[in-house]
Design a protein around this motif. Structure first.
Motif, PDB file in Angstrom:
ATOM      1  N   PHE A 264      19.022  40.496  37.449  1.00  9.22           N
ATOM      2  CA  PHE A 264      19.759  40.343  38.712  1.00  9.22           C
ATOM      3  C   PHE A 264      19.369  41.421  39.705  1.00  9.22           C
ATOM      4  O   PHE A 264      20.187  42.227  40.115  1.00  9.22           O
ATOM      5  CB  PHE A 264      21.259  40.386  38.448  1.00  9.22           C
ATOM      6  N   VAL A 265      18.109  41.428  40.085  1.00  9.18           N
ATOM      7  CA  VAL A 265      17.647  42.507  40.952  1.00  9.18           C
ATOM      8  C   VAL A 265      18.273  42.405  42.330  1.00  9.18           C
ATOM      9  O   VAL A 265      18.796  43.380  42.874  1.00  9.18           O
ATOM     10  CB  VAL A 265      16.114  42.487  41.055  1.00  9.18           C
ATOM     11  N   GLN A 266      18.250  41.202  42.891  1.00 10.55           N
ATOM     12  CA  GLN A 266      18.850  41.058  44.219  1.00 10.55           C
ATOM     13  C   GLN A 266      20.350  41.288  44.171  1.00 10.55           C
ATOM     14  O   GLN A 266      20.935  41.893  45.063  1.00 10.55           O
ATOM     15  CB  GLN A 266      18.577  39.659  44.770  1.00 10.55           C
ATOM     16  N   GLN A 267      20.958  40.805  43.102  1.00 18.77           N
ATOM     17  CA  GLN A 267      22.400  40.957  42.979  1.00 18.77           C
ATOM     18  C   GLN A 267      22.793  42.418  42.872  1.00 18.77           C
ATOM     19  O   GLN A 267      23.842  42.824  43.338  1.00 18.77           O
ATOM     20  CB  GLN A 267      22.917  40.197  41.751  1.00 18.77           C
ATOM     21  N   SER A 268      21.913  43.219  42.258  1.00 17.17           N
ATOM     22  CA  SER A 268      22.318  44.614  42.107  1.00 17.17           C
ATOM     23  C   SER A 268      22.304  45.324  43.451  1.00 17.17           C
ATOM     24  O   SER A 268      23.037  46.280  43.646  1.00 17.17           O
ATOM     25  CB  SER A 268      21.435  45.320  41.077  1.00 17.17           C
ATOM     26  N   GLU A 269      21.507  44.840  44.392  1.00 14.89           N
ATOM     27  CA  GLU A 269      21.611  45.380  45.749  1.00 14.89           C
ATOM     28  C   GLU A 269      22.967  45.024  46.343  1.00 14.89           C
ATOM     29  O   GLU A 269      23.652  45.859  46.920  1.00 14.89           O
ATOM     30  CB  GLU A 269      20.500  44.797  46.640  1.00 14.89           C
ATOM     31  N   GLN A 270      23.347  43.753  46.178  1.00 15.76           N
ATOM     32  CA  GLN A 270      24.624  43.320  46.748  1.00 15.76           C
ATOM     33  C   GLN A 270      25.803  44.025  46.112  1.00 15.76           C
ATOM     34  O   GLN A 270      26.786  44.349  46.758  1.00 15.76           O
ATOM     35  CB  GLN A 270      24.817  41.809  46.546  1.00 15.76           C
ATOM     36  N   LEU A 271      25.691  44.220  44.802  1.00  9.99           N
ATOM     37  CA  LEU A 271      26.831  44.776  44.086  1.00  9.99           C
ATOM     38  C   LEU A 271      26.810  46.295  44.070  1.00  9.99           C
ATOM     39  O   LEU A 271      27.668  46.919  43.449  1.00  9.99           O
ATOM     40  CB  LEU A 271      26.840  44.261  42.646  1.00  9.99           C
ATOM     41  N   SER A 272      25.815  46.893  44.749  1.00 10.89           N
ATOM     42  CA  SER A 272      25.646  48.336  44.591  1.00 10.89           C
ATOM     43  C   SER A 272      26.881  49.114  45.033  1.00 10.89           C
ATOM     44  O   SER A 272      27.306  50.058  44.378  1.00 10.89           O
ATOM     45  CB  SER A 272      24.393  48.772  45.341  1.00 10.89           C
ATOM     46  N   ARG A 273      27.486  48.650  46.131  1.00  4.61           N
ATOM     47  CA  ARG A 273      28.685  49.353  46.583  1.00  4.61           C
ATOM     48  C   ARG A 273      29.808  49.248  45.545  1.00  4.61           C
ATOM     49  O   ARG A 273      30.470  50.223  45.217  1.00  4.61           O
ATOM     50  CB  ARG A 273      29.141  48.775  47.918  1.00  4.61           C
ATOM     51  N   LEU A 274      29.966  48.038  45.014  1.00  3.98           N
ATOM     52  CA  LEU A 274      30.996  47.824  43.997  1.00  3.98           C
ATOM     53  C   LEU A 274      30.749  48.720  42.785  1.00  3.98           C
ATOM     54  O   LEU A 274      31.665  49.354  42.249  1.00  3.98           O
ATOM     55  CB  LEU A 274      30.967  46.350  43.579  1.00  3.98           C
ATOM     56  N   ILE A 275      29.486  48.800  42.370  1.00  7.18           N
ATOM     57  CA  ILE A 275      29.153  49.614  41.206  1.00  7.18           C
ATOM     58  C   ILE A 275      29.430  51.085  41.499  1.00  7.18           C
ATOM     59  O   ILE A 275      29.970  51.817  40.659  1.00  7.18           O
ATOM     60  CB  ILE A 275      27.680  49.398  40.804  1.00  7.18           C
ATOM     61  N   LEU A 276      29.100  51.517  42.717  1.00  2.00           N
ATOM     62  CA  LEU A 276      29.357  52.917  43.060  1.00  2.00           C
ATOM     63  C   LEU A 276      30.849  53.217  43.081  1.00  2.00           C
ATOM     64  O   LEU A 276      31.290  54.270  42.606  1.00  2.00           O
ATOM     65  CB  LEU A 276      28.734  53.250  44.418  1.00  2.00           C
ATOM     66  N   VAL A 277      31.634  52.299  43.634  1.00  3.22           N
ATOM     67  CA  VAL A 277      33.087  52.516  43.642  1.00  3.22           C
ATOM     68  C   VAL A 277      33.597  52.618  42.209  1.00  3.22           C
ATOM     69  O   VAL A 277      34.369  53.517  41.859  1.00  3.22           O
ATOM     70  CB  VAL A 277      33.802  51.368  44.396  1.00  3.22           C
ATOM     71  N   ALA A 278      33.116  51.701  41.362  1.00  2.26           N
ATOM     72  CA  ALA A 278      33.537  51.745  39.963  1.00  2.26           C
ATOM     73  C   ALA A 278      33.130  53.070  39.328  1.00  2.26           C
ATOM     74  O   ALA A 278      33.898  53.684  38.584  1.00  2.26           O
ATOM     75  CB  ALA A 278      32.934  50.574  39.200  1.00  2.26           C
ATOM     76  N   ALA A 279      31.914  53.533  39.665  1.00  3.15           N
ATOM     77  CA  ALA A 279      31.441  54.795  39.088  1.00  3.15           C
ATOM     78  C   ALA A 279      32.358  55.942  39.496  1.00  3.15           C
ATOM     79  O   ALA A 279      32.798  56.741  38.665  1.00  3.15           O
ATOM     80  CB  ALA A 279      30.011  55.071  39.546  1.00  3.15           C
ATOM     81  N   GLY A 280      32.666  55.998  40.790  1.00  2.00           N
ATOM     82  CA  GLY A 280      33.511  57.083  41.283  1.00  2.00           C
ATOM     83  C   GLY A 280      34.883  57.053  40.650  1.00  2.00           C
ATOM     84  O   GLY A 280      35.411  58.083  40.211  1.00  2.00           O
ATOM     85  N   LEU A 281      35.467  55.858  40.567  1.00  2.00           N
ATOM     86  CA  LEU A 281      36.813  55.772  39.992  1.00  2.00           C
ATOM     87  C   LEU A 281      36.789  56.045  38.497  1.00  2.00           C
ATOM     88  O   LEU A 281      37.741  56.609  37.943  1.00  2.00           O
ATOM     89  CB  LEU A 281      37.410  54.394  40.286  1.00  2.00           C
ATOM     90  N   THR A 282      35.703  55.641  37.834  1.00  2.00           N
ATOM     91  CA  THR A 282      35.596  55.940  36.403  1.00  2.00           C
ATOM     92  C   THR A 282      35.575  57.448  36.180  1.00  2.00           C
ATOM     93  O   THR A 282      36.304  57.985  35.333  1.00  2.00           O
ATOM     94  CB  THR A 282      34.303  55.327  35.831  1.00  2.00           C
TER      95      THR A 282
END
Lengths: 503, 770
Positions: A264-282
């Motif tokens: 999911f290379v393209q999807q990981s660009e789209q989801l990057s913000r979501l992943i970063l938010v999850a990272a920060g909250l984790t």
């Protein structure tokens, strides 16, 4: 067919089977277990050497050409994870020779341990998304049985939470595979990478990738899906929680990295913000949890959650440097978490408790324990020049390059809070006077002989030395992480090796 | 060079063992290392004054631009010499100060490690290497403040220092990385050449704030100053070495080092000058309020650090020169005074200035050293302190805001004079007051340090020419990044600065004579205890732990039920969110395809599902579950998957049978939840189910090519020798999956066996509320 790709699965399987055959003979089991662990570590090194020199390795099971059969494949990241599995597996097996009680041994502890290693290696080496599910099942069931082995009340309560939530993850994973198969009709991950690029419904793929994110997010224990981890990791004996802490969450991280860089290379660009938010909250919720615990191992469990955030952060930033950071941080985190949980076991053996309020006086009474605690604790907090510092440094540099300032600020502050959390443990367990003076005078490992002491301290010492080594000579490890990240960012070799051609 | 830096760490590693062998002489022995380093660094002095500063590079992490590079210019040399010289004296001093202490070996180890870190910090040319040593000094400071670790006070002070300086460390790391990306290199000496590149960069302001934050926490500028007085929990040698002479000056070093790169802007000079001046006055005032000798000294240290910061903010050549001279003077006299205070404490067990007096008879050498150092600190000629202070006055009088700054400086000087009386005169020469035990005279190693440091202050004061060319001038040139000619002199002729000095003496002596009264007034006025930044620190910690408690109680509640609910809601949010953005081609256009028996079966399965959830008796639930299973199996049959249907039938039959078998041993269903809770759970469950249905329908609607099935059908018989394709898939094409699943079953069998047979009594606690 490259036998090296199969051996990391076969060796633990054979070891487990022989241990089961020697059900009534504990000493024979111990011999099998140690031999198997040594062999696994050796093979993992050999595999790594081959991948390092000759590039990505693949092997078609049953000689059915990809994508029709199952492919086992090792790029640098996989091979590295297998080496880490071999290393922690060996360390924990050696440690458990002294630390595990005879009752658990006679109920198949060693066999279960190797089944677990088999599942972990399988997950790292498979190139087939459904096969990955199977390995997840293997490691889930073996970790569940290890978790409850002994049947203590706390263990059972933790195990139920653990298995229920993980089954939810499995269900999501399976659903995601089914939908994906429905869409593109293939299960081979390299083939999926090719097919998904040209799939006509990219939006639908976002939904599927979210399913994978959820399923692996639960395994990796990211916010807000991490509940099973602090609920259960403090309940089993030290070697079990050590191997869980070192490897299991990393399987989730590995799977996330794999699917989001390969499929999911393209999807990981789209989801990057979501992943970063999850990272920060984790990071944040994890470390806040660690600050209020009184049980040494629960402090560690929450720290474990918190630092998963760093690895996910690298994935969210999605640059070569950031992924190198993720790989480097994963190496570091496996060593540190295993080591700290093992040190916890030593402290428990000495003082019979994990409660910080009941501990104390270890600094003066047990300087060696103090040293083997300090090294991983400081490394965890990212104090230079230990391994954790470099991991954090790379990620922070990558974050600043991407101008993700808030993420960097969170990562830095969580680093300081980690130091705070380790300082609390240090102050309570080591510096403070022991609340009960008789405790302080108890001899080291009262019933233990020299060889048992060695079994306790050698694995811990080796892991601690590795952290110092990585810290002092970071270049080769950064080189490995950098090249692994390069392969992840540009999976052409991976795809070509698996499919035997480049479409 | 690398050896010079690393030797301290190596020595630290072996110090406890060496100390165990030679407990009496270990202090002298360990002091030979810094003494040797001192000689080594002196050998650089000639090369620096004349030519390009020597640079040493060792490859390390070159791919990230981080190599072990060191660089000896005037500024580094000044610091390195102070670190080595005071290090040697302090280590000798600790040999007898802590004689007989059980952890003396570890103490030496920490001290040596600190020395090495501090040397690395001031010698590093690579910014990240500098940061690494910076963090190591914070860490060794933590261990040394907490040396007396059985006392809660020492532990808290250590933690406070660690967290405050650690906060600065974060800022430093971020600031240095940003600077590195602006310049494209991490070598500080390279930055100097292109300083202008950064002053007009967008990131200039954040970088200055980050660097200043780092310097201010480390060098105890307000509002971060509070950790330093608390750090006086450490033994006297530590206070001398770390918390007055060297480590707290690391912030000053950082500002000085980066002055050519970041300085010379309004922003920089306003920020640094203001904080410096404010710190200077605050420290000077607080020094008069306290009675503990070491705390008094700590506050004057804060004040002096503020003065140096202020001078760096002003940044004119004369200010820089004043800063260097004052830094040297301060290191000498404050080091001596701390050692004197330690000797008094060692001899009497008392540090309360109001209870001390008449000690001259017992410790004449220490007393004279104390007096000389105090005179230097008060700025009395012919001490170096006087030379420094005159330069400061001169620098301030040239500043735009000279009235305000001179006023602040005057107040500070007055306080310094009074404090000099309190710590350097009163304990020795005024009447004996209230000391519990008979003081014992200090030995040679306790006298050596203070005497030597005080004497140096006096000698250099009399003959400032001794240091001006090889030490002060190169340091000032390095800070200003341009050659500076330094002419130091005791006597500048009559100048109105001299009047200020004389006024400060007179007032200071007056304050000293009225010290008790002054203190009483101040204490009653003192509000800093309840509103100061120290209180802020406490509040922040309390707030953090309250927040931690709250979030953890909410998130990790211990209820599995809540965990599942959170996970499902998260899944709904993410999946739903991603579906919202797209147009869904649901496969519902073919309603006519649905045949009647399929419809009936679907209704049956749904009804059974509702019944499972609603059942009040276990047997009803089990039977309904069976109906659901058989229903699904029938669907498999309808859609031409007989293998799957048969497997499903077998499994369903078995599980129903097994459940019925154990049914009589299970408790009856009881209702634990309220209706509202059940509704709360039902809503997400239904939404989640709905989403999954939509997903499946969408996928069915998408065209799919069967890529694997034709291959399997084609190769099953000729290549795999199996008539039944499904069997061949299971045992051959995907045999590895099957092996894995068989393994799962065997592991489960072990699990069941152990669950039934093995019950250990554990002491471990389950997950309760934190």
């Amino acid at each position: 067919m490259n036998i090296l790709l199969i051996l990391p699965i076969l060796i633990p399987l054979l070891t487990a089977i022989s241990s089961l055959l020697a059900w009534r003979n504990r000493s024979l089991q111990r011999v099998f277990s140690t031999t198997g662990a040594c062999a696994l570590f050796g093979v993992s090194l050999a595999l790594f050497a081959v991948v390092w020199q000759d590039g990505v390795q693949a092997s078609q099971m049953g000689n059915w050409p990809a994508p029709f059969g199952i492919t086992m494949v090792a790029d640098l990241f996989s091979a590295l994870m297998v080496v880490l599995t071999g290393l922690t597996g060996l360390g924990v097996v050696v440690y458990s020779l002294a630390a595990i009680d005879p009752e658990r041994e006679s109920f198949g502890f060693h066999a279960l341990m190797h089944f677990l290693l088999m599942g972990v290696c399988g997950a790292f080496l498979t190139g087939d998304i459904f096969n990955l599910y199977v390995w997840f099942e293997v490691l889930l069931i073996s970790s569940f049985v290890l978790l409850q082995l002994g049947g203590e009340k706390a263990q059972l309560e933790g195990a139920i939470k653990y298995v229920t939530i993980n089954l939810v993850s499995s269900a999501l994973f399976l659903t995601a595979i089914a939908i994906l198969y429905g869409m593109v009709g293939t299960l081979n991950m390299a083939d999926l990478a090719v097919q998904l690029k040209s799939a006509d419904r990219q939006e639908m793929l976002t939904t599927v990738s979210v399913l994978f994110l959820l399923a692996f997010g639960i395994k990796a224990a990211i916010f807000p899906l991490f509940f099973w981890l602090p609920a259960s990791y403090h309940t089993p004996p030290a070697p079990v929680s050590a191997i869980f802490a070192g490897l299991l969450t990393k399987v989730g991280v590995y799977a996330l990295v794999r699917v989001f860089t390969l499929m999911f290379v393209q999807q990981s660009e789209q989801l990057s913000r979501l992943i970063l938010v999850a990272a920060g909250l984790t990071m944040t919720t994890g470390i806040l949890g660690a600050l209020v615990q009184n049980d040494f191992r629960r402090v560690l469990s929450f720290n474990l959650v918190s630092h998963i955030g760093y690895m996910i952060m690298g994935l969210g930033l999605f640059t070569p440097l950031a992924l190198a950071g993720t790989v480097f941080y994963t190496i570091h985190d496996v060593l540190v978490k295993t080591c700290l949980f093992l040190v916890g076991g030593i402290i428990y053996r000495l003082r019979g408790t994990y409660k910080l309020s009941k501990l104390g006086g270890l600094y003066q009474a047990r300087p060696v324990v103090a040293v083997v605690f300090l090294v991983p604790a400081l490394s965890l907090a990212g104090v230079p020049p230990l391994s954790g510092f470099w991991g954090k440094f790379i990620l922070i540099k990558a974050g600043l390059d991407r101008q993700a300032y808030l993420m960097v600020a969170v990562a830095l502050v969580v680093g300081l809070l980690t130091l705070y959390s380790m300082a609390i443990v240090w102050s309570e367990a080591f510096w403070k006077r022991a609340p009960d003076d008789r405790q302080a005078e108890a001899p080291l490992l009262p019933t233990a002989q020299l060889h048992s002491r060695l079994l306790y301290f050698i694995p811990v010492g080796v892991l601690a030395c590795l952290m110092v080594l990585i810290g002092a000579l970071p270049e080769p490890f950064y080189d490995i992480a950098g090249r692994a990240a390069e392969q992840l960012m540009n999976p052409t070799d991976y795809v070509r090796t698996v499919l035997g051609r480049l479409p | 060079m690398l050896l010079a830096v690393v030797s301290g760490f190596a020595a630290a590693l072996f110090a406890p063992f060496i100390h165990r062998r030679l407990p009496r002489y270990s202090g002298w022995l360990f002091a030979t290392l810094p003494a040797g380093l001192f000689v080594y660094f002196v050998s650089f002095s000639g090369r620096i004054a004349e030519a390009e500063p020597p640079r040493f590079a060792y490859t390390w992490l070159g791919s990230l631009g981080i190599d072990l590079t060191f660089h000896v210019d005037g500024l580094s040399l000044l610091f390195a010499l102070l670190i080595a010289a005071i290090g040697a004296l302090v280590i000798v001093y600790s040999g007898s100060y802590l004689a007989g202490h059980a952890e003396q070996g570890i103490f030496f180890s920490h001290m040596l490690a600190f020395m090495a870190s501090m040397l690395g910090l001031v010698l590093a040319d690579n910014a990240i290497v500098l940061f690494i040593f910076w963090e190591l000094t914070s860490l060794s400071s933590y261990f040394l403040i907490g040396f007396d670790h059985r006392r809660a006070g020492a532990r808290h002070a250590a933690l406070q220092a660690l967290l405050v300086t650690g906060l600065g460390g974060l800022a430093l790391l971020a600031g240095l990385i940003l600077m590195g990306s602006v310049f494209g290199t991490l070598e500080i000496s390279q930055w100097m050449l292109t300083g202008d590149a950064i002053r007009f960069h967008v990131l200039y302001l954040p970088i200055v704030l980050l660097i200043a934050g780092a310097a201010f926490t480390k060098s105890a500028q307000i509002p971060f100053h509070f950790w330093l007085p608390n750090a006086m929990e450490a033994p006297a040698p530590v206070s001398t070495y770390l918390h007055s002479a060297t480590m707290v000056k690391a912030g000053i070093y950082l500002l000085a080092r980066l002055n050519p790169v970041l300085g010379d802007t309004v922003m920089w000079s306003a920020l640094v000058t203001t904080f410096g001046a404010a710190t200077m006055v605050t420290g000077a005032y607080l020094a008069l309020v306290h009675v503990d000798l070491k705390r008094i000294l700590a506050y004057t240290t804060i004040s002096a650090l503020g003065m140096m910061t202020m001078l760096l903010g002003i940044g004119t050549p004369i200010a820089i020169q004043a800063c260097v001279v004052f830094l040297l003077a301060h290191a000498l006299y404050k080091g001596a005074l701390f050692l004197v205070a330690g000797a008094i404490d060692h001899a009497t067990g008392v540090r309360d200035a109001t209870r001390l007096g008449g000690l001259f008879g017992q410790m004449p050498v220490v007393a004279i050293a104390g007096l000389v150092a105090a005179l230097s600190s008060a700025g009395v000629p012919p001490h170096l302190g006087f030379v420094g202070k005159e330069l400061v006055y001169q620098a301030l009088s040239e500043h735009l805001l000279n009235a305000i700054l001179l006023g602040a400086m005057l107040l500070t000087s007055i306080s310094f004079v009074a404090v000099a009386g309190v710590v350097g005169y009163r304990p020795f020469f005024e009447g004996m007051r209230d000391v519990a035990r008979e003081p014992h005279p200090p030995g040679l190693s306790l006298c050596l340090g203070p005497a030597l440091l005080a004497a140096l202050g006096l000698i250099i004061g009399v003959a400032p020419g001794l240091v001006e060319h090889w030490l002060v001038a190169p340091a000032a040139s390095a800070i200003g990044f341009q050659p500076v000619a330094v002419e130091l002199a005791l006597w500048h002729g009559f100048h109105y600065n001299l009047l200020l000095t004389l006024f400060a003496f007179a007032t200071g002596m007056f304050v000293y004579s009225r010290w008790d009264g002054f203190r009483a007034v101040c204490t009653s006025l003192d509000a800093s205890a309840s509103f100061g930044p120290a209180r802020g620190y406490d509040l922040l910690l309390t707030a953090t732990s309250a927040a931690a408690r709250a979030t953890t109680r909410i998130l990790q509640s211990g209820h599995l039920h809540f965990y599942l609910l959170t996970i499902v809601v998260t899944a709904i949010a993410l999946i739903g969110g991603s579906l919202l953005t797209q147009h869904l081609p649901l496969g519902v256009s073919r309603w006519s395809d649905v045949r009647i028996h399929e419809f009936v079966l679907a209704v049956l399965v749904l009804a059974a599902t509702v019944l499972v959830v609603r059942a009040r008796k276990l047997i009803t639930a089990v039977v309904s579950l069976g109906v659901v299973g058989y229903g699904v199996a029938l669907f498999f049959l309808f859609f031409s998957a007989p293998d799957l249907a048969m497997t499903q039938f077998a499994i369903e039959s078995l599980s129903v049978l097994l459940l019925v078998l154990v049914l009589f041993r299970l408790p009856e269903i009881e209702r634990y939840s309220r209706t509202s809770e059940r509704v709360r759970d039902a809503v997400p469950a239904l939404i989640f189910g709905g989403l999954m249905t939509i997903l499946v329908l969408t996928v069915t609607a998408l065209s799919r090519e069967a890529r694997l099935a034709p291959f399997f059908a084609e190769h099953s018989y000729p290549d795999a020798k199996g008539m039944n394709v499904v069997n061949v898939i299971l045992v051959d094409f995907r045999g590895l999956d099957t092996m894995g699943e068989i393994t799962v079953l065997s592991i489960a069998a072990i699990g069941v066996f152990s669950l039934l047979k093995l019950f250990l009594k554990g002491k471990r606690e389950s997950e309760g509320n934190p």
